[in-house]
Design a protein around this motif. Structure first.
Motif, PDB file in Angstrom:
ATOM      1  N   TRP A  17       0.819  -1.216   0.000  1.00  0.00           N
ATOM      2  CA  TRP A  17       0.000   0.000   0.000  1.00  0.00           C
ATOM      3  C   TRP A  17       0.852   1.264   0.000  1.00  0.00           C
ATOM      4  O   TRP A  17       0.342   2.377  -0.060  1.00  0.00           O
ATOM      5  CB  TRP A  17      -0.967  -0.010   1.185  1.00  0.00           C
ATOM      6  CG  TRP A  17      -0.295  -0.146   2.527  1.00  0.00           C
ATOM      7  CD1 TRP A  17       0.067  -1.315   3.137  1.00  0.00           C
ATOM      8  CD2 TRP A  17       0.111   0.898   3.398  1.00  0.00           C
ATOM      9  NE1 TRP A  17       0.675  -1.046   4.343  1.00  0.00           N
ATOM     10  CE2 TRP A  17       0.706   0.307   4.529  1.00  0.00           C
ATOM     11  CE3 TRP A  17       0.031   2.291   3.350  1.00  0.00           C
ATOM     12  CZ2 TRP A  17       1.217   1.031   5.590  1.00  0.00           C
ATOM     13  CZ3 TRP A  17       0.536   3.023   4.406  1.00  0.00           C
ATOM     14  CH2 TRP A  17       1.121   2.386   5.509  1.00  0.00           C
ATOM     15  N   PHE A  18       2.167   1.090   0.062  1.00  0.00           N
ATOM     16  CA  PHE A  18       3.080   2.222  -0.018  1.00  0.00           C
ATOM     17  C   PHE A  18       4.395   1.794  -0.658  1.00  0.00           C
ATOM     18  O   PHE A  18       4.724   0.622  -0.694  1.00  0.00           O
ATOM     19  CB  PHE A  18       3.371   2.817   1.374  1.00  0.00           C
ATOM     20  CG  PHE A  18       4.254   1.939   2.228  1.00  0.00           C
ATOM     21  CD1 PHE A  18       5.635   2.117   2.227  1.00  0.00           C
ATOM     22  CD2 PHE A  18       3.720   0.938   3.007  1.00  0.00           C
ATOM     23  CE1 PHE A  18       6.456   1.303   3.003  1.00  0.00           C
ATOM     24  CE2 PHE A  18       4.529   0.133   3.784  1.00  0.00           C
ATOM     25  CZ  PHE A  18       5.897   0.311   3.780  1.00  0.00           C
ATOM     26  N   ASP A  46       8.035   8.651   0.970  1.00  0.00           N
ATOM     27  CA  ASP A  46       6.999   7.627   1.052  1.00  0.00           C
ATOM     28  C   ASP A  46       5.856   7.993   0.109  1.00  0.00           C
ATOM     29  O   ASP A  46       5.388   9.124   0.114  1.00  0.00           O
ATOM     30  CB  ASP A  46       6.445   7.515   2.471  1.00  0.00           C
ATOM     31  CG  ASP A  46       7.502   7.116   3.485  1.00  0.00           C
ATOM     32  OD1 ASP A  46       8.409   6.341   3.127  1.00  0.00           O
ATOM     33  OD2 ASP A  46       7.425   7.575   4.634  1.00  0.00           O
ATOM     34  N   ARG A  47       5.416   7.023  -0.669  1.00  0.00           N
ATOM     35  CA  ARG A  47       4.297   7.242  -1.585  1.00  0.00           C
ATOM     36  C   ARG A  47       3.233   6.189  -1.318  1.00  0.00           C
ATOM     37  O   ARG A  47       3.504   5.001  -1.381  1.00  0.00           O
ATOM     38  CB  ARG A  47       4.779   7.186  -3.019  1.00  0.00           C
ATOM     39  CG  ARG A  47       5.774   8.320  -3.236  1.00  0.00           C
ATOM     40  CD  ARG A  47       6.347   8.359  -4.597  1.00  0.00           C
ATOM     41  NE  ARG A  47       7.389   9.381  -4.612  1.00  0.00           N
ATOM     42  CZ  ARG A  47       7.393  10.401  -5.441  1.00  0.00           C
ATOM     43  NH1 ARG A  47       6.436  10.537  -6.314  1.00  0.00           N
ATOM     44  NH2 ARG A  47       8.369  11.277  -5.397  1.00  0.00           N
ATOM     45  N   LEU A  48       2.028   6.657  -0.997  1.00  0.00           N
ATOM     46  CA  LEU A  48       0.914   5.769  -0.693  1.00  0.00           C
ATOM     47  C   LEU A  48       0.070   5.541  -1.933  1.00  0.00           C
ATOM     48  O   LEU A  48      -0.059   6.435  -2.770  1.00  0.00           O
ATOM     49  CB  LEU A  48       0.031   6.375   0.394  1.00  0.00           C
ATOM     50  CG  LEU A  48       0.507   6.228   1.840  1.00  0.00           C
ATOM     51  CD1 LEU A  48       1.852   6.855   2.060  1.00  0.00           C
ATOM     52  CD2 LEU A  48      -0.517   6.779   2.786  1.00  0.00           C
ATOM     53  N   TRP A  54      -2.454   5.404   6.523  1.00  0.00           N
ATOM     54  CA  TRP A  54      -1.245   5.116   7.288  1.00  0.00           C
ATOM     55  C   TRP A  54      -1.683   4.749   8.701  1.00  0.00           C
ATOM     56  O   TRP A  54      -2.390   5.506   9.349  1.00  0.00           O
ATOM     57  CB  TRP A  54      -0.353   6.359   7.331  1.00  0.00           C
ATOM     58  CG  TRP A  54       1.059   5.994   7.577  1.00  0.00           C
ATOM     59  CD1 TRP A  54       1.610   5.652   8.780  1.00  0.00           C
ATOM     60  CD2 TRP A  54       2.098   5.889   6.619  1.00  0.00           C
ATOM     61  NE1 TRP A  54       2.932   5.355   8.629  1.00  0.00           N
ATOM     62  CE2 TRP A  54       3.259   5.499   7.304  1.00  0.00           C
ATOM     63  CE3 TRP A  54       2.158   6.103   5.257  1.00  0.00           C
ATOM     64  CZ2 TRP A  54       4.468   5.313   6.657  1.00  0.00           C
ATOM     65  CZ3 TRP A  54       3.363   5.923   4.626  1.00  0.00           C
ATOM     66  CH2 TRP A  54       4.511   5.533   5.325  1.00  0.00           C
TER      67      TRP A  54
END
Length: 93
Positions: A17-18, A46-48, A54
């Protein structure tokens, strides 16, 4: 002394998911040569995935800065701050 680190020298984590790029030792990534830079302890990219949340996480003795490049991000941590939506702009976290 500062050193330019190329993509292949930076941690790259796919968490489903990231996706995270960790420049210094963090979480499951440990590199004794890159534990911190002065008082800077963590520098993450960080890229979601869209819709990801989160999970609750600790913040102890650190101040974070979140910069949302696209979309928005909902942030909450355990130091008593109210959960909030961070729009596309700098947002303290």
């Amino acid at each position: 002394m500062m050193k330019i680190r190329r993509d292949g020298e930076i941690s790259d984590v796919d968490g489903g998911w990231f996706r995270a790029r960790w420049h210094y030792s963090f979480d499951t990534y440990f590199d004794p040569a890159y534990v911190q830079f002065g008082t800077l302890r963590v520098f993450n990219d960080d890229r979601l995935v869209p819709g990801a949340i989160w999970p609750m996480h600790p913040h102890r003795d650190i101040e974070g800065l979140t910069y949302v490049v696209e979309g928005s991000f909902r942030h909450q941590e355990d130091v008593g701050g109210a959960p909030g939506r961070c729009p596309r702009a700098p947002c303290s976290a």
